[in-house]
Design a protein around this motif. Structure first.
Motif, mmCIF file in Angstrom:
data_model
loop_
_atom_site.group_PDB
_atom_site.id
_atom_site.type_symbol
_atom_site.label_atom_id
_atom_site.label_comp_id
_atom_site.label_asym_id
_atom_site.label_seq_id
_atom_site.Cartn_x
_atom_site.Cartn_y
_atom_site.Cartn_z
ATOM 1 N N MET A 138 0.858 -1.186 0.000
ATOM 2 C CA MET A 138 0.000 0.000 0.000
ATOM 3 C C MET A 138 0.895 1.236 0.000
ATOM 4 N N GLU A 139 0.735 2.069 -1.025
ATOM 5 C CA GLU A 139 1.501 3.305 -1.124
ATOM 6 C C GLU A 139 0.878 4.387 -0.239
ATOM 7 N N GLN A 140 1.735 5.278 0.265
ATOM 8 C CA GLN A 140 1.233 6.357 1.110
ATOM 9 C C GLN A 140 0.335 7.285 0.295
ATOM 10 N N VAL A 141 -0.747 7.737 0.941
ATOM 11 C CA VAL A 141 -1.716 8.607 0.282
ATOM 12 C C VAL A 141 -1.496 10.062 0.661
ATOM 13 N N ASP A 142 -1.173 10.307 1.921
ATOM 14 C CA ASP A 142 -1.000 11.687 2.389
ATOM 15 C C ASP A 142 0.045 11.706 3.481
ATOM 16 N N ILE A 143 0.569 12.906 3.747
ATOM 17 C CA ILE A 143 1.600 13.073 4.767
ATOM 18 C C ILE A 143 1.410 14.427 5.427
ATOM 19 N N SER A 144 1.693 14.489 6.727
ATOM 20 C CA SER A 144 1.573 15.733 7.488
ATOM 21 C C SER A 144 2.868 15.935 8.266
ATOM 22 N N PHE A 145 3.489 17.113 8.091
ATOM 23 C CA PHE A 145 4.735 17.449 8.774
ATOM 24 C C PHE A 145 4.421 18.234 10.041
ATOM 25 N N ASN A 146 4.925 17.733 11.161
ATOM 26 C CA ASN A 146 4.724 18.377 12.449
ATOM 27 C C ASN A 146 6.045 18.932 12.970
ATOM 28 N N ASP A 147 6.024 19.439 14.190
ATOM 29 C CA ASP A 147 7.212 20.075 14.737
ATOM 30 C C ASP A 147 8.357 19.092 14.897
ATOM 31 N N THR A 148 8.077 17.914 15.440
ATOM 32 C CA THR A 148 9.135 16.917 15.677
ATOM 33 C C THR A 148 8.775 15.538 15.136
ATOM 34 N N SER A 149 7.786 15.452 14.275
ATOM 35 C CA SER A 149 7.377 14.147 13.751
ATOM 36 C C SER A 149 6.741 14.306 12.385
ATOM 37 N N VAL A 150 6.510 13.161 11.764
ATOM 38 C CA VAL A 150 5.824 13.075 10.475
ATOM 39 C C VAL A 150 4.675 12.086 10.634
ATOM 40 N N THR A 151 3.489 12.464 10.185
ATOM 41 C CA THR A 151 2.328 11.582 10.229
ATOM 42 C C THR A 151 1.990 11.154 8.812
ATOM 43 N N VAL A 152 1.968 9.844 8.577
ATOM 44 C CA VAL A 152 1.726 9.285 7.242
ATOM 45 C C VAL A 152 0.379 8.572 7.248
ATOM 46 N N PHE A 153 -0.385 8.731 6.152
ATOM 47 C CA PHE A 153 -1.731 8.172 6.055
ATOM 48 C C PHE A 153 -1.811 7.215 4.864
ATOM 49 N N TRP A 154 -2.510 6.108 5.080
ATOM 50 C CA TRP A 154 -2.859 5.160 4.020
ATOM 51 C C TRP A 154 -4.363 4.889 4.110
ATOM 52 N N TYR A 155 -5.048 5.056 3.008
ATOM 53 C CA TYR A 155 -6.466 4.699 2.944
ATOM 54 C C TYR A 155 -6.838 4.447 1.499
ATOM 55 N N GLY A 156 -7.948 3.764 1.311
ATOM 56 C CA GLY A 156 -8.404 3.399 -0.032
ATOM 57 C C GLY A 156 -9.499 2.358 0.063
ATOM 58 N N THR A 157 -9.790 1.735 -1.079
ATOM 59 C CA THR A 157 -10.862 0.742 -1.150
ATOM 60 C C THR A 157 -10.362 -0.659 -1.488
ATOM 61 N N ASN A 158 -9.055 -0.828 -1.655
ATOM 62 C CA ASN A 158 -8.518 -2.124 -2.075
ATOM 63 C C ASN A 158 -7.756 -2.821 -0.952
ATOM 64 N N TRP A 159 -8.240 -2.695 0.278
ATOM 65 C CA TRP A 159 -7.599 -3.368 1.396
ATOM 66 C C TRP A 159 -7.901 -4.866 1.358
ATOM 67 N N PRO A 160 -6.928 -5.701 1.656
ATOM 68 C CA PRO A 160 -7.224 -7.138 1.773
ATOM 69 C C PRO A 160 -8.022 -7.428 3.038
ATOM 70 N N CYS A 161 -8.576 -8.620 3.120
ATOM 71 C CA CYS A 161 -9.387 -9.005 4.272
ATOM 72 C C CYS A 161 -8.501 -9.109 5.512
ATOM 73 N N LEU A 162 -8.945 -8.489 6.606
ATOM 74 C CA LEU A 162 -8.146 -8.459 7.832
ATOM 75 C C LEU A 162 -7.941 -9.855 8.402
ATOM 76 N N ASP A 163 -8.926 -10.721 8.291
ATOM 77 C CA ASP A 163 -8.832 -12.055 8.888
ATOM 78 C C ASP A 163 -7.753 -12.913 8.234
ATOM 79 N N THR A 164 -7.353 -12.587 7.010
ATOM 80 C CA THR A 164 -6.329 -13.376 6.306
ATOM 81 C C THR A 164 -4.919 -12.842 6.511
ATOM 82 N N LEU A 165 -4.772 -11.692 7.158
ATOM 83 C CA LEU A 165 -3.462 -11.051 7.293
ATOM 84 C C LEU A 165 -2.747 -11.550 8.543
ATOM 85 N N SER A 166 -1.436 -11.655 8.438
ATOM 86 C CA SER A 166 -0.614 -12.095 9.570
ATOM 87 C C SER A 166 0.301 -10.991 10.087
ATOM 88 N N THR A 167 0.956 -10.245 9.189
ATOM 89 C CA THR A 167 1.894 -9.208 9.612
ATOM 90 C C THR A 167 1.734 -7.957 8.764
#
Length: 530
Positions: A230-259
Motif C-alpha cells: 500500500m503506497e502512502q496517500v498523504d503526509i503531514s509534517f509536524n514540529d518533531t514528527s511526520v504523520t503518514v496516512f494510508w487509505y483506499g478501497t482495495n484493502w485485503p481481508c483483515l482475517d487473512t493477514l498475519s503481519t
C-alpha cells in the motif's frame, strides 16, 4: 489462367484435407480433371456464389462440400493459423543481440534498470559494461588532469573495449549505482547538520525528506505469504514528527493477514528521475514489523466514533477498522524525527537499521551525574491542529525519587497553578478516507523529545494516546470538572498526565505532567549505577 490457378488451389486444398485425415486411414479423394473444371457451369440462382473462389480459404467452396466435416474443420484451422502468422509483426525479443545493444545504448540509467527486469536475456544485455561505462564516465569524470573529458566518446576511448569487457558482467553498473547512493547520502548528511536548539533534532528534516524523495509504504502479508503493498496517500509534517496516512478501497481481508511491515522507500538513483514512477527502481528499508493476528482481541482499542474503531500498535501505528464489517478503513503512522532518515533509508527490505551504540561519558566528580539537566519538548497534535507545544528546561530528579526502577522528573506540578496549561481547540483524532471523514474524541498524537544535559536526544517517541476518565477523586479546588488521565509506557520510560475539563471555557487543562525514566536506560547512557 483463372481456371488453371483454381485447379492448382483445389489440388492444394484437397491434399491438405487428405493429410489431416491420414491418421484416420482415409483414402485420398479423387481429383476432378481439368476438363471438368473448365466445362462445369455455375448453377443459376443464389447458389451461384458457391463456385466462386473464396478469398479466405483459397479453394472452391463447392469442392469442400464433397469433403467430410472433419476434413473441413482441419482445413479451416490450418488457414486460420497461416493467416495469423502472416499478420503478426516481428517481436523485439527476436532481434539479434547486437541490435538490442545498440538500442539500449540510447537509454538512460533508470530505463536500463527497468528494462533489465523484463527477462533474463534483457537483464544480461542491459548490464553491458560498455553501455554503463559511458554512463559512469558522464556523471563521474576521471580526476586525472591529463585525461580529456569533453565528451563521453573521448573518455571511453581511454580504456580499450577489451579492458572494459574483461570486467565481470554488470561491474560498471554496480559501480555507478554505489557512487550515486553515496553521493545522495552525502547531500542528506549536509542537510541534517544544523540542529534546532529547542528540540535538539535536525533543523531541516522536512527538506531532507523531500530531497531524497522519501516515501513510506506498508506491506501487508497474509498467511500464505502473499504481499499487498500500500503506497502512502498523504503526509503531514509536524514540529518533531511526520504523520503518514494510508487509505483506499482495495484493502485485503483483515482475517487473512498475519503481519504488517512499515518501510521507507527511496528511488535508487536520485538525480536521474525527478518524479520517479512507482514501478521504477526503488530501495526499501524496514522500519518496524507488526503482528495483525487476532488484532481486535489482542490489541487495546483506544477510541471510536460512529464509523470506526482505533487500535494502537507500538511503536506509533494506528489502525482504523470499520465498525460494520470489521474491515480496514485506514492506517496511520506517527514517525519521530530522531534518526528518521537513517531508519528509513539505511536498512534493507528484511533487516532494520541498527542505531550505532551510545558511548557514555563518565563523570566521577558530579555525585548526581545523570539526574539533572534534562530538557523536554512535547507536542500534542492531530490532523494539522496543535493542541499543546512547549519546551521545559532544567528538569531533575533527586536520589530519593528513584523508586521501582524509575527516575521521576516532574514537569508540571499538581500543586503549582502557575504551571498548569490548557489544550487549545477541540481535542480529537481527525481521520479520513476516500469517502468518509470523522473525529474520535479524546485521542491525538503525542511527540516527546527528552534531551540530556549535553542536549543530545535521550528518549524520543511519537505515538497515539487517549484520555480516559480518572477513577481518583479530585483534590483541586480551583478546577471544577471531570478529571482525565493519560498514560504512555514503553521499554525506556513512562509518561503520566492528569487533565481537568473546565466547563466554563470548554477546555482541558494539564494539571500534572510527570516523566518516569528507566534506571537501566539511565545507567546505560551515563555509565552510572543507580
Amino acid at each position: 489462367m483463372a481456371t488453371g490457378r483454381g485447379w492448382i488451389l483445389q489440388q492444394h486444398g484437397l491434399g491438405l484435407a487428405w493429410a489431416a485425415a491420414a491418421p484416420q486411414r482415409l483414402a485420398p479423394p479423387a481429383l476432378p480433371s481439368r476438363s471438368f473444371l473448365s466445362s462445369a457451369a455455375p448453377p443459376p440462382g443464389p447458389d451461384r456464389g458457391s463456385f466462386a473462389l473464396s478469398k479466405r480459404s483459397g479453394i472452391f467452396t463447392a469442392m469442400s462440400a464433397k469433403l467430410s466435416e472433419t476434413q473441413n474443420i482441419c482445413i479451416q484451422r490450418h488457414y486460420q493459423k497461416t493467416s495469423m502468422k502472416s499478420k503478426s509483426c516481428p517481436c523485439i525479443e527476436s532481434m539479434p543481440s547486437e541490435i538490442l545493444l545498440k538500442i539500449f545504448s540510447y537509454l538512460d540509467a533508470v530505463s536500463l534498470l527497468c528494462i533489465g527486469c523484463v527477462n533474463k536475456r534483457f537483464y544480461h544485455l542491459a548490464s553491458d559494461n560498455v553501455i554503463w561505462f559511458k554512463i559512469y564516465s558522464s556523471f563521474f569524470p576521471p580526476k586525472r588532469t591529463n585525461w580529456k573529458t569533453n565528451s563521453v566518446e573521448k573518455t571511453a576511448v581511454l580504456l580499450s573495449h577489451a579492458m572494459i569487457q574483461d570486467r565481470e558482467l554488470g561491474y560498471w553498473k554496480n559501480e555507478y549505482i554505489m557512487k550515486q547512493i553515496a553521493a545522495g547520502k552525502t547531500r542528506i548528511i549536509q542537510l541534517l547538520k544544523p540542529i534546532n536548539p529547542y528540540t535538539g533534532l535536525p533543523l531541516k528534516t522536512k527538506e531532507a525528506i523531500k530531497t531524497c524523495d522519501l516515501n513510506w509504504v506498508i506491506v501487508l502479508k497474509d498467511r500464505n505469504g502473499k504481499e499487498h503493498v500500500m503506497e502512502q496517500v498523504d503526509i503531514s509534517f509536524n514540529d518533531t514528527s511526520v504523520t503518514v496516512f494510508w487509505y483506499g478501497t482495495n484493502w485485503p481481508c483483515l482475517d487473512t493477514l498475519s503481519t504488517l511491515e512499515l518501510c521507507g522507500v527511496t528511488p535508487l538513483l536520485l538525480d536521474q528521475c525527478k518524479v520517479p514512477p512507482k514501478n521504477g527502481p526503488r530501495r526499501r528499508s524496514l522500519i518496524a514489523e507488526f503482528n495483525l493476528t487476532n488484532l481486535t482481541k489482542v490489541t487495546t482499542m483506544i477510541g471510536s466514533d460512529m464509523l470506526v474503531q482505533l487500535f494502537h500498535l507500538n511503536p506509533g501505528l494506528l489502525v482504523g477498522l470499520w465498525k460494520k464489517g470489521n474491515g480496514i478503513a485506514f492506517v496511520t503512522a506517527s514517525l519521530h524525527h530522531h534518526q528518521l532518515i537513517e531508519r528509513s533509508t539505511l536498512g534493507s527490505a528484511t533487516i532494520q537499521y541498527i542505531l550505532p551504540p551510545h558511548k557514555p561519558l563518565l563523570d566521577d566528580v558530579d555525585p548526581e551525574y545523570g539526574l539533572h539537566g534534562y530538557q523536554l519538548h512535547i507536542d500534542m497534535h492531530s490532523g494539522g491542529h496543535t493542541y499543546m507545544c512547549g519546551t521545559f528546561r532544567n528538569l531533575f530528579c533527586r536520589k530519593d525519587y528513584i523508586q521501582n526502577g524509575y527516575l521521576r522528573l516532574t514537569v508540571i506540578s499538581l500543586k503549582n497553578n502557575s504551571q498548569h496549561l490548557p489544550l487549545a481547540g477541540k481535542v480529537g483524532f481527525f481521520w479520513r478516507t476516500d469517502v468518509f471523514k470523522g473525529s474520535v474524541q479524546n485521542c491525538y498524537m503525542m511527540d516527546v523529545t527528552l534531551l540530556d544535559e549535553t542536549e543530545k536526544p535521550f528518549w524520543c517517541f511519537s505515538a497515539p494516546v487517549y484520555m480516559k476518565l480518572s477513577s481518583k477523586a479530585s483534590c483541586l479546588y480551583d478546577y471544577m470538572g471531570q478529571n482525565y488521565d493519560l498514560n504512555y509506557v514503553d521499554s525506556e520510560g513512562k509518561v503520566h498526565i492528569e487533565l481537568v475539563w473546565v466547563e466554563e471555557t470548554k477546555e482541558y487543562y494539564i494539571v500534572n505532567l510527570v516523566l518516569y525514566l528507566s534506571t537501566e536506560k539511565v545507567n546505560r547512557w551515563f555509565g552510572t549505577k543507580y
